[in-house]
Design an enzyme around this catalytic site. Structure first.
Site, PDB file in Angstrom:
ATOM      1  N   SER A 104      55.452  35.647  66.549  1.00  0.00           N
ATOM      2  CA  SER A 104      54.025  35.411  66.809  1.00  0.00           C
ATOM      3  C   SER A 104      53.249  35.490  65.501  1.00  0.00           C
ATOM      4  O   SER A 104      53.155  36.565  64.890  1.00  0.00           O
ATOM      5  CB  SER A 104      53.483  36.443  67.793  1.00  0.00           C
ATOM      6  N   HIS A 138      55.653  31.387  67.682  1.00  0.00           N
ATOM      7  CA  HIS A 138      54.782  31.654  68.840  1.00  0.00           C
ATOM      8  C   HIS A 138      53.326  31.640  68.371  1.00  0.00           C
ATOM      9  O   HIS A 138      52.961  32.347  67.432  1.00  0.00           O
ATOM     10  CB  HIS A 138      55.165  33.028  69.404  1.00  0.00           C
ATOM     11  N   ASP A 166      49.513  32.333  69.495  1.00  0.00           N
ATOM     12  CA  ASP A 166      48.692  33.017  70.495  1.00  0.00           C
ATOM     13  C   ASP A 166      47.262  32.487  70.453  1.00  0.00           C
ATOM     14  O   ASP A 166      46.501  32.785  69.539  1.00  0.00           O
ATOM     15  CB  ASP A 166      48.697  34.524  70.224  1.00  0.00           C
ATOM     16  N   MET A 168      43.577  32.408  71.952  1.00  0.00           N
ATOM     17  CA  MET A 168      42.667  33.266  72.738  1.00  0.00           C
ATOM     18  C   MET A 168      41.239  32.748  72.593  1.00  0.00           C
ATOM     19  O   MET A 168      40.834  32.352  71.494  1.00  0.00           O
ATOM     20  CB  MET A 168      42.734  34.704  72.226  1.00  0.00           C
ATOM     21  N   HIS A 170      51.124  29.917  73.485  1.00  0.00           N
ATOM     22  CA  HIS A 170      50.736  30.814  74.583  1.00  0.00           C
ATOM     23  C   HIS A 170      49.221  30.750  74.729  1.00  0.00           C
ATOM     24  O   HIS A 170      48.487  31.248  73.877  1.00  0.00           O
ATOM     25  CB  HIS A 170      51.231  32.235  74.216  1.00  0.00           C
ATOM     26  N   MET A 217      45.993  31.909  76.191  1.00  0.00           N
ATOM     27  CA  MET A 217      45.265  32.974  76.892  1.00  0.00           C
ATOM     28  C   MET A 217      43.803  32.547  76.927  1.00  0.00           C
ATOM     29  O   MET A 217      42.941  33.097  76.230  1.00  0.00           O
ATOM     30  CB  MET A 217      45.467  34.302  76.145  1.00  0.00           C
ATOM     31  N   MET A 270      54.275  39.523  80.435  1.00  0.00           N
ATOM     32  CA  MET A 270      53.540  40.257  79.399  1.00  0.00           C
ATOM     33  C   MET A 270      53.868  41.749  79.485  1.00  0.00           C
ATOM     34  O   MET A 270      53.767  42.351  80.556  1.00  0.00           O
ATOM     35  CB  MET A 270      52.023  40.078  79.570  1.00  0.00           C
TER      36      MET A 270
HETATM   37  C1  DX5 Z   1      49.266  39.509  72.857  1.00  0.00           C
HETATM   38  C2  DX5 Z   1      50.066  38.336  72.356  1.00  0.00           C
HETATM   39  C3  DX5 Z   1      51.367  38.736  71.747  1.00  0.00           C
HETATM   40  C4  DX5 Z   1      51.194  39.626  70.546  1.00  0.00           C
HETATM   41  C5  DX5 Z   1      52.465  40.376  70.270  1.00  0.00           C
HETATM   42  O1  DX5 Z   1      48.168  39.053  73.541  1.00  0.00           O
HETATM   43  O2  DX5 Z   1      50.347  37.448  73.402  1.00  0.00           O
HETATM   44  O3  DX5 Z   1      52.121  37.587  71.412  1.00  0.00           O
HETATM   45  O4  DX5 Z   1      50.850  38.899  69.419  1.00  0.00           O
HETATM   46  O5  DX5 Z   1      52.206  41.292  69.246  1.00  0.00           O
HETATM   47  P1  DX5 Z   1      53.146  42.553  69.001  1.00  0.00           P
HETATM   48  O6  DX5 Z   1      54.529  42.048  68.788  1.00  0.00           O
HETATM   49  O7  DX5 Z   1      52.554  43.203  67.793  1.00  0.00           O
HETATM   50  O8  DX5 Z   1      53.034  43.395  70.239  1.00  0.00           O
HETATM   51 ZN    ZN Z   2      51.824  35.754  73.059  1.00  0.00          ZN
END
Ligand code: DX5
Ligand code: ZN
Length: 221
Positions: free
Chosen positions: A10, A35, A37, A39, A68, A70, A139
């Site tokens: 990520s 990955h 993320d 948001m 991903h 969100m 999650m």
């Molecule tokens: C959280 C994200 C994850 C996050 C994981 O909302 O979807 O992908 O970046 O981060 P770590 O590995 O630090 O928990």
């Molecule tokens: Zn994620």
């Protein structure tokens, strides 16, 4: 490296002043997927990246881009993410009455459809969406931030997804995301997860990105 699992880095914890270099280090470490993320400040209390970053990553690497989402109303944006070069698009069912149609649309765009469930969402609630997806993301933190602790209840949920996929005879990838570290990664694997996302343990490893990836793989041996 040929393994029976997938490691997805990520970039939420990457140094964006050197994004290309950070992704190239992931490649050197033998990462399988990148990955991304996304948001929107509504679905989660944080704002991160959009299609522009996916398009930037696409120019940096040929690795699969595991995106991903969100965000609220993801159906408005999936064409843009597909066009930007996403390999897979994972969406959340929570608060989304159009999720079935959205997953069909992702498939029609030739992306891999994935469905992600928050810690408070039961795996049984997505049973009738399973035939539409290539991957279920369980999650193991509340979405929004990297660096949080692994929520152990995710393990039972992974086992339920595994048994539902067996019941329907569907070869679905089971991804786990949040708090994955050398100390936790083997636990969801035992329950049936085969795709592991990590931000902190890869990008914040004091010995570097390659070492971060190596240490996670060692913990799965
Ligand atoms: C959280 C994200 C994850 C996050 C994981 O909302 O979807 O992908 O970046 O981060 P770590 O590995 O630090 O928990
Ligand atoms: Zn994620």
């Amino acid at each position: 490296m040929m393994t029976d699992y997938i490691l997805s880095a990520s970039i939420l914890s990457a140094d964006f002043s050197n994004l290309a270099d950070q992704i190239h280090q992931c490649e050197q470490g033998g990462i399988d997927w990148i990955h991304v993320d996304v948001m929107d400040g509504h679905f989660v209390p944080n704002i991160t990246m959009g299609p522009f970053i996916v398009e930037t990553c696409r120019r940096i690497t040929v690795l699969p881009l595991d995106v991903h989402l969100m965000i609220e109303t993801p159906e408005k944006y999936i064409d843009d993410f597909a066009k930007a070069g996403a390999t897979g698009l994972t969406v959340h069912p929570e608060g989304n009455p159009n999720i079935h149609r959205t997953l069909q649309h992702i498939r029609a765009l030739n992306c891999r459809p994935g469905i992600a469930i928050n810690p408070g969402t039961s795996p049984e609630s997505i049973e009738y969406l399973l035939p539409l997806v290539d991957m279920v993301l369980v999650m193991s933190v509340n979405p929004g931030f990297s660096g949080q602790s692994f929520i152990p209840e995710a393990v039972d949920k992974i086992a339920v997804v595994k048994s539902l996929s067996a019941k329907w005879k569907l070869p679905i990838d089971i991804q786990v995301d949040g708090g994955i570290s050398p100390d936790t990664i083997a636990i969801p694997r035992k329950a049936g997860a085969n795709v592991f996302v990590s931000a902190t343990a890869i990008f914040k490893n004091s010995a570097g990105i390659v070492a971060g990836i190596h240490t996670l793989r060692e913990a799965l041996k």
